[in-house]
Design a protein around this motif. Structure first.
Motif, PDB file in Angstrom:
ATOM      1  N   ARG A  86       4.871  -9.299   7.244  1.00 58.99           N
ATOM      2  CA  ARG A  86       5.704  -8.165   6.858  1.00 58.99           C
ATOM      3  C   ARG A  86       4.879  -7.062   6.194  1.00 58.99           C
ATOM      4  O   ARG A  86       5.144  -5.883   6.381  1.00 58.99           O
ATOM      5  CB  ARG A  86       6.849  -8.617   5.951  1.00 58.99           C
ATOM      6  N   VAL A  87       3.848  -7.450   5.437  1.00 61.94           N
ATOM      7  CA  VAL A  87       2.954  -6.464   4.819  1.00 61.94           C
ATOM      8  C   VAL A  87       1.941  -5.975   5.852  1.00 61.94           C
ATOM      9  O   VAL A  87       1.693  -4.773   5.968  1.00 61.94           O
ATOM     10  CB  VAL A  87       2.248  -7.048   3.570  1.00 61.94           C
ATOM     11  N   VAL A  88       1.387  -6.899   6.625  1.00 65.39           N
ATOM     12  CA  VAL A  88       0.396  -6.536   7.649  1.00 65.39           C
ATOM     13  C   VAL A  88       0.982  -5.537   8.645  1.00 65.39           C
ATOM     14  O   VAL A  88       0.304  -4.605   9.074  1.00 65.39           O
ATOM     15  CB  VAL A  88      -0.120  -7.796   8.380  1.00 65.39           C
ATOM     16  N   PRO A 137       6.967   1.095   3.241  1.00 60.54           N
ATOM     17  CA  PRO A 137       5.627   1.698   3.137  1.00 60.54           C
ATOM     18  C   PRO A 137       5.321   2.639   4.303  1.00 60.54           C
ATOM     19  O   PRO A 137       4.712   3.690   4.117  1.00 60.54           O
ATOM     20  CB  PRO A 137       4.667   0.511   3.135  1.00 60.54           C
ATOM     21  N   CYS A 138       5.771   2.262   5.495  1.00 59.33           N
ATOM     22  CA  CYS A 138       5.499   3.094   6.677  1.00 59.33           C
ATOM     23  C   CYS A 138       6.266   4.417   6.639  1.00 59.33           C
ATOM     24  O   CYS A 138       5.905   5.358   7.353  1.00 59.33           O
ATOM     25  CB  CYS A 138       5.820   2.331   7.960  1.00 59.33           C
ATOM     26  N   HIS A 139       7.282   4.520   5.814  1.00 62.34           N
ATOM     27  CA  HIS A 139       8.024   5.769   5.653  1.00 62.34           C
ATOM     28  C   HIS A 139       7.584   6.517   4.396  1.00 62.34           C
ATOM     29  O   HIS A 139       7.830   7.709   4.263  1.00 62.34           O
ATOM     30  CB  HIS A 139       9.530   5.507   5.583  1.00 62.34           C
ATOM     31  N   TYR A 140       6.959   5.800   3.488  1.00 61.83           N
ATOM     32  CA  TYR A 140       6.518   6.391   2.224  1.00 61.83           C
ATOM     33  C   TYR A 140       5.170   7.093   2.358  1.00 61.83           C
ATOM     34  O   TYR A 140       4.958   8.158   1.804  1.00 61.83           O
ATOM     35  CB  TYR A 140       6.444   5.295   1.147  1.00 61.83           C
ATOM     36  N   ALA A 141       4.261   6.466   3.092  1.00 58.74           N
ATOM     37  CA  ALA A 141       2.906   7.007   3.253  1.00 58.74           C
ATOM     38  C   ALA A 141       2.638   7.237   4.740  1.00 58.74           C
ATOM     39  O   ALA A 141       2.740   6.303   5.539  1.00 58.74           O
ATOM     40  CB  ALA A 141       1.876   6.041   2.672  1.00 58.74           C
ATOM     41  N   ALA A 142       2.297   8.460   5.086  1.00 56.07           N
ATOM     42  CA  ALA A 142       2.102   8.839   6.495  1.00 56.07           C
ATOM     43  C   ALA A 142       0.972   8.058   7.165  1.00 56.07           C
ATOM     44  O   ALA A 142       0.990   7.868   8.382  1.00 56.07           O
ATOM     45  CB  ALA A 142       1.829  10.334   6.592  1.00 56.07           C
ATOM     46  N   ASP A 143       0.007   7.568   6.389  1.00 56.25           N
ATOM     47  CA  ASP A 143      -1.123   6.858   6.986  1.00 56.25           C
ATOM     48  C   ASP A 143      -0.895   5.350   7.131  1.00 56.25           C
ATOM     49  O   ASP A 143      -1.796   4.617   7.518  1.00 56.25           O
ATOM     50  CB  ASP A 143      -2.401   7.136   6.194  1.00 56.25           C
ATOM     51  N   ILE A 144       0.306   4.885   6.825  1.00 57.48           N
ATOM     52  CA  ILE A 144       0.657   3.483   7.051  1.00 57.48           C
ATOM     53  C   ILE A 144       1.588   3.441   8.255  1.00 57.48           C
ATOM     54  O   ILE A 144       2.687   3.980   8.217  1.00 57.48           O
ATOM     55  CB  ILE A 144       1.341   2.850   5.817  1.00 57.48           C
ATOM     56  N   CYS A 178      -0.964  -1.931   0.734  1.00 57.98           N
ATOM     57  CA  CYS A 178      -0.317  -1.829   2.049  1.00 57.98           C
ATOM     58  C   CYS A 178      -1.230  -1.145   3.056  1.00 57.98           C
ATOM     59  O   CYS A 178      -1.273  -1.552   4.220  1.00 57.98           O
ATOM     60  CB  CYS A 178       1.003  -1.066   1.931  1.00 57.98           C
ATOM     61  N   ARG A 179      -1.947  -0.127   2.620  1.00 50.38           N
ATOM     62  CA  ARG A 179      -2.890   0.569   3.513  1.00 50.38           C
ATOM     63  C   ARG A 179      -3.926  -0.406   4.062  1.00 50.38           C
ATOM     64  O   ARG A 179      -4.216  -0.429   5.248  1.00 50.38           O
ATOM     65  CB  ARG A 179      -3.618   1.679   2.756  1.00 50.38           C
ATOM     66  N   ARG A 180      -4.517  -1.189   3.156  1.00 56.93           N
ATOM     67  CA  ARG A 180      -5.554  -2.143   3.577  1.00 56.93           C
ATOM     68  C   ARG A 180      -4.988  -3.178   4.543  1.00 56.93           C
ATOM     69  O   ARG A 180      -5.581  -3.466   5.568  1.00 56.93           O
ATOM     70  CB  ARG A 180      -6.163  -2.837   2.362  1.00 56.93           C
ATOM     71  N   TRP A 181      -3.850  -3.738   4.185  1.00 62.27           N
ATOM     72  CA  TRP A 181      -3.275  -4.808   5.003  1.00 62.27           C
ATOM     73  C   TRP A 181      -2.753  -4.290   6.336  1.00 62.27           C
ATOM     74  O   TRP A 181      -2.760  -5.009   7.322  1.00 62.27           O
ATOM     75  CB  TRP A 181      -2.159  -5.505   4.233  1.00 62.27           C
ATOM     76  N   SER A 182      -2.287  -3.073   6.376  1.00 58.81           N
ATOM     77  CA  SER A 182      -1.679  -2.563   7.606  1.00 58.81           C
ATOM     78  C   SER A 182      -2.707  -2.050   8.613  1.00 58.81           C
ATOM     79  O   SER A 182      -2.336  -1.571   9.676  1.00 58.81           O
ATOM     80  CB  SER A 182      -0.659  -1.468   7.290  1.00 58.81           C
ATOM     81  N   GLY A 211       3.090  -3.267   8.097  1.00 58.15           N
ATOM     82  CA  GLY A 211       3.407  -1.988   7.463  1.00 58.15           C
ATOM     83  C   GLY A 211       4.867  -1.815   7.093  1.00 58.15           C
ATOM     84  O   GLY A 211       5.311  -0.707   6.802  1.00 58.15           O
ATOM     85  N   LEU A 212       5.615  -2.919   7.055  1.00 53.27           N
ATOM     86  CA  LEU A 212       7.056  -2.836   6.840  1.00 53.27           C
ATOM     87  C   LEU A 212       7.502  -3.133   5.412  1.00 53.27           C
ATOM     88  O   LEU A 212       8.615  -2.774   5.033  1.00 53.27           O
ATOM     89  CB  LEU A 212       7.774  -3.789   7.802  1.00 53.27           C
ATOM     90  N   HIS A 213       6.648  -3.822   4.652  1.00 57.28           N
ATOM     91  CA  HIS A 213       7.029  -4.221   3.298  1.00 57.28           C
ATOM     92  C   HIS A 213       5.863  -4.101   2.331  1.00 57.28           C
ATOM     93  O   HIS A 213       4.700  -4.205   2.717  1.00 57.28           O
ATOM     94  CB  HIS A 213       7.520  -5.673   3.278  1.00 57.28           C
ATOM     95  N   TYR A 214       6.230  -3.915   1.076  1.00 52.74           N
ATOM     96  CA  TYR A 214       5.284  -3.960  -0.032  1.00 52.74           C
ATOM     97  C   TYR A 214       5.122  -5.423  -0.456  1.00 52.74           C
ATOM     98  O   TYR A 214       6.027  -6.236  -0.233  1.00 52.74           O
ATOM     99  CB  TYR A 214       5.817  -3.170  -1.223  1.00 52.74           C
ATOM    100  N   PRO A 215       4.016  -5.769  -1.101  1.00 53.15           N
ATOM    101  CA  PRO A 215       3.855  -7.149  -1.578  1.00 53.15           C
ATOM    102  C   PRO A 215       5.004  -7.621  -2.472  1.00 53.15           C
ATOM    103  O   PRO A 215       5.439  -8.767  -2.347  1.00 53.15           O
ATOM    104  CB  PRO A 215       2.520  -7.108  -2.341  1.00 53.15           C
ATOM    105  N   THR A 216       5.504  -6.759  -3.365  1.00 50.76           N
ATOM    106  CA  THR A 216       6.601  -7.208  -4.240  1.00 50.76           C
ATOM    107  C   THR A 216       7.885  -7.475  -3.461  1.00 50.76           C
ATOM    108  O   THR A 216       8.690  -8.308  -3.871  1.00 50.76           O
ATOM    109  CB  THR A 216       6.884  -6.208  -5.381  1.00 50.76           C
ATOM    110  N   ASP A 217       8.100  -6.799  -2.334  1.00 46.12           N
ATOM    111  CA  ASP A 217       9.265  -7.098  -1.482  1.00 46.12           C
ATOM    112  C   ASP A 217       9.213  -8.548  -1.029  1.00 46.12           C
ATOM    113  O   ASP A 217      10.222  -9.248  -0.974  1.00 46.12           O
ATOM    114  CB  ASP A 217       9.287  -6.221  -0.221  1.00 46.12           C
TER     115      ASP A 217
END
Length: 175
Positions: A145-147, A89-96, A16-20, A149-155
């Protein structure tokens, strides 16, 4: 948080970091934000309005099928989100960063992806000649959705499978 989801979040957060990182590149962010906004429903509901105008009763049948299944998909999607309560992801990791505001609180599954796959599969059953438009658009909605920062790939992957399963199940009833 559910230990399984915590592990999944840890495994997927680097992706998610890379894609976002698109928010650092406006030329990439803006098209994905537009695709995502169109995937909110504008594109699909516009298609449902156009089909009966262009193809009469056959178009109306396809549009009603899509509309009915959007209700089924919405109920299932809301139920899954309410049960899993996976943090975005954007709520889980501060850098996303969330490049656009989320429509709701939780991440799993991606409603945009679930609906896009469901709508496209049904529309393609009736109008396979629209594949050139619907397949790339659906894939871009899922990627957005991943780009963003809103979803994980598995979502997105699970939503893809659920949307496909719903559409095919409904098609078995009309075929």
């Amino acid at each position: 948080m559910n230990p399984f989801l915590r592990l999944l979040n840890e495994l997927e957060t680097p992706v998610c970091r890379r894609w976002s990182r698109a928010h650092q590149r406006p030329w990439l962010l803006h098209p994905f934000a537009l695709i995502s906004r169109l995937g909110n429903g504008l594109f699909w509901y516009s298609l449902m309005v156009v089909l009966p105008i262009v193809d009469g009763l056959d178009g109306l049948e396809a549009a009603l099928h899509m509309l009915l299944m959007s209700g089924v998909a919405l109920v299932l999607y809301k139920s899954l989100k309410g049960r899993t309560r996976r943090i975005r992801p954007c709520h889980y990791a501060a850098d996303i960063a969330a490049s656009v505001p989320p429509l709701d609180r939780y991440s799993f599954p991606s409603g945009h992806t679930l609906h896009a796959v469901n709508f496209s599969t049904i529309a393609l059953f009736y109008y396979p000649q629209l594949g050139w438009l619907l397949v790339p658009f659906t894939l871009l909605v899922a990627m957005s959705r991943v780009v963003l920062g809103l979803h994980y790939p598995t979502d997105v992957i699970v939503a893809f499978a659920v949307g496909l399963g719903l559409a095919y199940s409904s098609l078995l009833l009309v075929a």
